[in-house]
Enzyme design. Sequence first.
Site, mmCIF file in Angstrom:
data_model
loop_
_atom_site.group_PDB
_atom_site.id
_atom_site.type_symbol
_atom_site.label_atom_id
_atom_site.label_comp_id
_atom_site.label_asym_id
_atom_site.label_seq_id
_atom_site.Cartn_x
_atom_site.Cartn_y
_atom_site.Cartn_z
ATOM 1 N N CYS A 99 62.085 24.980 -41.666
ATOM 2 C CA CYS A 99 62.606 25.120 -43.031
ATOM 3 C C CYS A 99 62.221 26.503 -43.543
ATOM 4 O O CYS A 99 61.050 26.874 -43.525
ATOM 5 C CB CYS A 99 62.001 24.035 -43.920
ATOM 6 S SG CYS A 99 62.365 24.251 -45.678
ATOM 7 N N CYS A 102 59.560 26.069 -46.582
ATOM 8 C CA CYS A 102 58.185 25.588 -46.447
ATOM 9 C C CYS A 102 57.637 25.638 -45.031
ATOM 10 O O CYS A 102 56.471 25.347 -44.810
ATOM 11 C CB CYS A 102 58.051 24.166 -46.994
ATOM 12 S SG CYS A 102 58.675 22.863 -45.897
ATOM 13 N N CYS A 151 59.781 19.759 -48.788
ATOM 14 C CA CYS A 151 59.964 20.581 -49.996
ATOM 15 C C CYS A 151 61.250 20.244 -50.733
ATOM 16 O O CYS A 151 61.486 20.761 -51.823
ATOM 17 C CB CYS A 151 59.916 22.063 -49.642
ATOM 18 S SG CYS A 151 61.392 22.682 -48.802
ATOM 19 N N CYS A 171 74.819 19.650 -39.294
ATOM 20 C CA CYS A 171 75.475 20.926 -39.580
ATOM 21 C C CYS A 171 74.625 21.659 -40.614
ATOM 22 O O CYS A 171 74.609 21.282 -41.792
ATOM 23 C CB CYS A 171 76.886 20.648 -40.103
ATOM 24 S SG CYS A 171 77.879 22.126 -40.319
#
Length: 191
Positions: A99, A102, A151, A171
């Site tokens: 991510c 985070c 997050c 996706c």
Amino acid sequence: MRFLTLLAVLLFFGGTACNSQAKVQTATPEAKATTTDAAPDYNYNPPAEAGQFEKIEKPESYWQDLLAPAAYNVLREDGTERSFTSPLNDEKRAGVFTCAACGLPLFASETKFDSGTGWPSFYAPINDVYIQQDVDNRYGMRRVEVSCARCGGHQGHVFPDGPDPTGLRYCINGVSLNFVPEADLPQAEKN
Ligand code: FE
């Protein structure tokens, strides 16, 4: 004017396999999935124990300071990057996709496949509990939104038309991911 803007966005994204749901499109071909210098350690920040983590809840000002505008638009405003604009779409090295907000490791290169959509696509997350799924009825479509479970950062959508072994297609916006090559992972992660 607002209607015309929305219409233009819908026309622009019409027919794309991800059925994009951009609100305000700020991503450009030059846009990269980057965080600011303020938080370099967020590129790879797994929990100490797999599957165990505390949710990160910060004010929007925190994310605005942390993220580049294009990443903020996707992660915090549910935007969608233009297809075929993310370098991560063509990333084929072994490693982990985290991510961009985070650093939670969300997808592994082993599950990445070429969907032809222009967005990084995976058939499974690293850990189901790292992915939050919500029904998304916006824009006249029923889709399942995918977010980072730690997050809350918007990542993309999951569709039931992926390859084996799951039949799923996650996706994902490249701008909401960071790529950590296998060589840069801690030793324990390589085994
Ligand atoms: Fe996150």
